[in-house]
Design a protein around this motif. Sequence first.
Motif, PDB file in Angstrom:
ATOM      1  N   THR A   1       3.959  12.877  14.755  1.00 32.18           N
ATOM      2  CA  THR A   1       5.213  14.087  15.013  1.00 32.18           C
ATOM      3  C   THR A   1       6.233  12.977  14.989  1.00 32.18           C
ATOM      4  OG1 THR A   1       5.542  11.990  17.135  1.00 32.18           O
ATOM      5  CG2 THR A   1       3.817  14.127  17.578  1.00 32.18           C
ATOM      6  N   PRO A   2       7.733  14.093  14.817  1.00 25.42           N
ATOM      7  CA  PRO A   2       8.776  13.923  14.700  1.00 25.42           C
ATOM      8  C   PRO A   2       9.614  12.520  15.053  1.00 25.42           C
ATOM      9  CG  PRO A   2       9.141  15.685  15.322  1.00 25.42           C
ATOM     10  CD  PRO A   2       8.254  15.131  15.144  1.00 25.42           C
TER      11      PRO A   2
ATOM     12  N   VAL B   1       0.803  22.484  18.486  1.00 26.97           N
ATOM     13  CA  VAL B   1       0.947  22.678  17.985  1.00 26.97           C
ATOM     14  C   VAL B   1       0.473  21.978  15.831  1.00 26.97           C
ATOM     15  CG1 VAL B   1       1.887  23.843  15.820  1.00 26.97           C
ATOM     16  CG2 VAL B   1       2.192  24.516  18.543  1.00 26.97           C
TER      17      VAL B   1
ATOM     18  N   HIS C   1       0.620  17.284  10.834  1.00 29.71           N
ATOM     19  CA  HIS C   1       1.973  17.569  11.425  1.00 29.71           C
ATOM     20  C   HIS C   1       1.378  17.710  13.423  1.00 29.71           C
ATOM     21  CE1 HIS C   1       3.740  15.884   8.568  1.00 29.71           C
ATOM     22  NE2 HIS C   1       3.686  16.915   7.843  1.00 29.71           N
TER      23      HIS C   1
ATOM     24  N   VAL D   1       3.339  19.046  16.794  1.00 31.42           N
ATOM     25  CA  VAL D   1       4.868  19.398  17.468  1.00 31.42           C
ATOM     26  C   VAL D   1       3.944  19.828  19.126  1.00 31.42           C
ATOM     27  CG1 VAL D   1       6.274  21.001  17.434  1.00 31.42           C
ATOM     28  CG2 VAL D   1       5.415  20.635  15.470  1.00 31.42           C
TER      29      VAL D   1
ATOM     30  N   LYS E   1       4.747  21.170  22.452  1.00 33.47           N
ATOM     31  CA  LYS E   1       6.252  22.020  22.569  1.00 33.47           C
ATOM     32  C   LYS E   1       6.382  21.727  23.772  1.00 33.47           C
ATOM     33  CE  LYS E   1       5.188  26.525  20.101  1.00 33.47           C
ATOM     34  NZ  LYS E   1       6.133  26.713  19.793  1.00 33.47           N
TER      35      LYS E   1
ATOM     36  N   HIS F   1      12.158  22.989  26.169  1.00 33.94           N
ATOM     37  CA  HIS F   1      13.473  22.916  25.795  1.00 33.94           C
ATOM     38  C   HIS F   1      13.148  23.202  24.264  1.00 33.94           C
ATOM     39  CE1 HIS F   1      15.105  21.955  29.267  1.00 33.94           C
ATOM     40  NE2 HIS F   1      14.601  21.089  29.457  1.00 33.94           N
ATOM     41  N   LYS F   2      12.112  22.091  23.533  1.00 30.90           N
ATOM     42  CA  LYS F   2      12.285  21.958  21.932  1.00 30.90           C
ATOM     43  C   LYS F   2      11.104  21.029  22.183  1.00 30.90           C
ATOM     44  CE  LYS F   2      14.346  17.921  20.959  1.00 30.90           C
ATOM     45  NZ  LYS F   2      15.484  16.592  20.121  1.00 30.90           N
ATOM     46  N   ALA F   3      10.844  21.040  20.496  1.00 28.93           N
ATOM     47  CA  ALA F   3       9.104  20.844  20.371  1.00 28.93           C
ATOM     48  C   ALA F   3       9.229  19.340  20.406  1.00 28.93           C
ATOM     49  CB  ALA F   3       8.914  21.333  18.419  1.00 28.93           C
TER      50      ALA F   3
ATOM     51  N   SER G   1      23.910  21.573  25.182  1.00 27.08           N
ATOM     52  CA  SER G   1      22.954  22.427  23.860  1.00 27.08           C
ATOM     53  C   SER G   1      23.047  21.191  23.031  1.00 27.08           C
ATOM     54  CB  SER G   1      24.478  22.889  22.964  1.00 27.08           C
ATOM     55  OG  SER G   1      25.618  22.271  23.067  1.00 27.08           O
ATOM     56  N   THR G   2      23.442  19.747  23.019  1.00 29.32           N
ATOM     57  CA  THR G   2      22.909  18.366  22.443  1.00 29.32           C
ATOM     58  C   THR G   2      21.441  18.698  22.571  1.00 29.32           C
ATOM     59  OG1 THR G   2      23.412  17.219  24.473  1.00 29.32           O
ATOM     60  CG2 THR G   2      24.958  17.438  22.544  1.00 29.32           C
TER      61      THR G   2
ATOM     62  N   ASN H   1      25.829  10.183  19.874  1.00 28.71           N
ATOM     63  CA  ASN H   1      25.876  11.958  19.755  1.00 28.71           C
ATOM     64  C   ASN H   1      27.261  12.024  20.837  1.00 28.71           C
ATOM     65  OD1 ASN H   1      24.098  13.739  19.259  1.00 28.71           O
ATOM     66  ND2 ASN H   1      23.281  14.045  21.582  1.00 28.71           N
TER      67      ASN H   1
ATOM     68  N   ARG I   1      37.346  13.264  14.804  1.00 27.78           N
ATOM     69  CA  ARG I   1      35.923  13.310  14.038  1.00 27.78           C
ATOM     70  C   ARG I   1      36.702  11.958  13.217  1.00 27.78           C
ATOM     71  NH1 ARG I   1      35.121  17.981  11.428  1.00 27.78           N
ATOM     72  NH2 ARG I   1      34.988  18.864  13.329  1.00 27.78           N
TER      73      ARG I   1
ATOM     74  N   ASP J   1       7.204  13.637   6.672  1.00 27.12           N
ATOM     75  CA  ASP J   1       7.566  13.118   8.341  1.00 27.12           C
ATOM     76  C   ASP J   1       7.653  14.384   9.935  1.00 27.12           C
ATOM     77  OD1 ASP J   1       9.914  11.365   6.527  1.00 27.12           O
ATOM     78  OD2 ASP J   1       7.694  11.183   7.377  1.00 27.12           O
ATOM     79  N   GLY J   2       6.785  15.410   9.545  1.00 20.74           N
ATOM     80  CA  GLY J   2       6.797  15.881  10.867  1.00 20.74           C
ATOM     81  C   GLY J   2       7.996  16.851  10.941  1.00 20.74           C
ATOM     82  N   ILE J   3       8.984  17.334   9.985  1.00 23.08           N
ATOM     83  CA  ILE J   3       9.989  18.068  10.131  1.00 23.08           C
ATOM     84  C   ILE J   3       9.696  19.286   8.844  1.00 23.08           C
ATOM     85  CG2 ILE J   3      12.012  16.995  10.924  1.00 23.08           C
ATOM     86  CD1 ILE J   3      13.263  16.177   8.311  1.00 23.08           C
TER      87      ILE J   3
ATOM     88  N   PHE K   1      10.056  22.897   9.836  1.00 22.69           N
ATOM     89  CA  PHE K   1      10.869  22.822  12.076  1.00 22.69           C
ATOM     90  C   PHE K   1      11.547  22.995  12.192  1.00 22.69           C
ATOM     91  CE2 PHE K   1       6.038  22.078  11.977  1.00 22.69           C
ATOM     92  CZ  PHE K   1       6.260  20.684  12.440  1.00 22.69           C
TER      93      PHE K   1
ATOM     94  N   LYS L   1      19.280  21.985  18.563  1.00 19.19           N
ATOM     95  CA  LYS L   1      20.465  21.439  18.225  1.00 19.19           C
ATOM     96  C   LYS L   1      20.827  23.078  17.572  1.00 19.19           C
ATOM     97  CE  LYS L   1      21.995  17.020  19.442  1.00 19.19           C
ATOM     98  NZ  LYS L   1      21.975  16.258  17.787  1.00 19.19           N
TER      99      LYS L   1
ATOM    100  N   GLU M   1      16.122  25.803  16.855  1.00 15.73           N
ATOM    101  CA  GLU M   1      14.992  25.313  17.390  1.00 15.73           C
ATOM    102  C   GLU M   1      13.860  25.368  18.353  1.00 15.73           C
ATOM    103  OE1 GLU M   1      17.419  22.654  20.184  1.00 15.73           O
ATOM    104  OE2 GLU M   1      16.052  21.094  20.547  1.00 15.73           O
ATOM    105  N   GLY M   2      12.294  24.377  17.753  1.00 19.02           N
ATOM    106  CA  GLY M   2      11.749  24.627  18.655  1.00 19.02           C
ATOM    107  C   GLY M   2      10.383  25.517  17.700  1.00 19.02           C
TER     108      GLY M   2
ATOM    109  N   ILE N   1       8.353  27.377  14.157  1.00 18.36           N
ATOM    110  CA  ILE N   1       7.841  26.855  13.535  1.00 18.36           C
ATOM    111  C   ILE N   1       8.162  27.848  12.446  1.00 18.36           C
ATOM    112  CG2 ILE N   1       5.784  25.766  12.579  1.00 18.36           C
ATOM    113  CD1 ILE N   1       5.230  24.612  15.059  1.00 18.36           C
TER     114      ILE N   1
END
Lengths: 494, 144
Positions: free
Chosen positions: A31-32, A65, A91, A93, A95, A98-100, A134-135, A196, A235, B27-29, B50, B54, B58-59, B61
């Motif tokens: 996974t990531p 996935v 790989h 993922v 789910k 929110h996000k994978a 959103s982050t 972040n 920044r 690397d999974g992306i 993927f 942000k 996102e999410g 594939i």
Amino acid sequence: MADQGAADPGNNNNNKPEASEGTIIKVTVKTPKDKEEIAIAEDASVTQFKEEISRRFKAKQDQLVLIFAGKILKDGDSLSQHGIKDGLTVHLVIKTAHKAGDGGSTSASSSSSTQAGSTSTSSPGTNPSSTAGSTGTAVPPSQTPNILTGFGDLAGLAGLGMGSANFMELQQQMQRQLMSNPEMLSQIMENPLVQNMMSNPDLMRQMIMANPQMQQLMERNPEISHMLNNPELMRQTMELARNPAMMQEMMRNQDRALSNLESIPGGYNALRRMYTDIQEPMFSAAREQFGSNPFSALGGNSESGVQPSRTENREPLPNPWGPPSSSNPSESAGASTGSASTTAGTTPSVSNPLGINPGSLGNGMFNSPGMQSLLQQISENPQLMQNMLSAPYMRSMMQSLAQNPELASQNPASSPSSAGTNAAQQQLMQQMLQMFAGGGGGGTTQTPEVRFQSQLDQLSAMGFINREANLQALIATGGDINAAIERLLGSQPS
Amino acid sequence: IPVARVIVPRNFRLLEELEDGQKGGGDGIVSWGLADDEDMTLTHWNGMIFGPPKTVYEGRIYSLKIECGARYPEHPPLVRFVNKINLSCVHSSSGVVDIKSMGALSRWKNSYNIKTVLQELRLHMTLKENNKLSQPPEGQVYSN
């Protein structure tokens, strides 16, 4: 040929009933964030593979996935159909809502966020939460607006574990520790959550602007809000704050450039004033976090005693400047050029994570009476002035002025007004300049010529006959012959 | 000091990329692999990206089809999205990626590979101009 006793299709010694061949392959599932090696039968189906994976990764099968070689593995497929063999990588993922593929960081910060919520002063509660939403890395939804507060919260709760019920206190303690320990600060800065947050300029701005003192400050000095509203600057600032090494680098650069300014008559005044006027209120605004205002002594308090500055050693300047010059510095500094956009400013010290460049904050500072009294004090005690100047704060001020040559040039331009009134004052200025330019000992009043006598001789022996120019160069470089030569040579084509 | 550059034959390159893809080099992306294991010419590839966090992607594939032509890697591959996507440089009707308008990839070097393409595309999604574009519903594909 027929002795397949051990590898019997009946799978006597294989505890995976589904595998008819019994060959187990090891497939890496990535996974990531994670990597696991999963043993599975060579001819297993994707569904079976997912069963195994869901056990190992603790996720529901229907959340998984699988991707291999650019293809999504469907449940009905078999591994061999996709060419998945021993030693290859698939790989994964997961789910989530929110996000994978993520979920780890939310728990830690959400616990701190609930507690943080109770102590927000004038917290711009909705704004950070919307950005937090959103982050996706679960920045605590309600940030107290104080500078470093957010970090104090997270780090304080996670690291210090103090049982203080009052989080403001906790934060202050946190920050005090931070001030005294730059290591900690950089550690905190390293924290991805912090990073972040810092990388979100909106959030930072919210935090900064919500500080009531900051708001006052902004009212008094519109340039500050200008600066805050400049995302570029923010920044950069945050980059700097995030990277202590970079910050040091900046400071060093500033110091170097500052020394160039010293030779400008009247420029020093201007810088001083500008710096005090901006930096001091800024620090006052941030005072509650820092616990002390290193500049309070400068602001005209004659005998306020030395504030134990956490980061810098500053002495009070108890003695007023000599009478003749009290009115003039204001004039000389009066030539403000409006918002000097010197974006290369940085924090003078680790204690100011805002990294706000005072120089860019406005040149309207020059007319402040505070500056005048400051100068008064300075004139009385050159040694103190020396000390003050040697502090990096000053240098960054001067740096910003250096970066705004327009401004600097206006200072000498306006100083004719003072020159006209008092030549002795100019002399005094010169002396001041030498003092910190050359690190002159004990407040002596040597003229630059005397001090640099040997260097001047060397220069003229080398063929630089313009004594005035030599002198200027030497003053600017603080007596460094090589640098002076550079300057002299550099100024010829212009 | 001039460095002698070895021009690696196309098939060697593609085999390397195949192996890298199988070993999870993305690397999974991103992920990529041969579309057809029997494809001896190593031309048709599947790619997968993927959606970066942000962003509006996102999410999700995204599947892609990649064609490494005869002149790859001297020439960039043809790339198109399978899943519908709203992204600059992608033709909205066909999903074909216009590599020449894609910044880094427009100046194609033969050291770039399929992984580079996929990674660049993913980076592209994070750009301000792209990361908030409204997207078609998930699951829709281009009909070609």
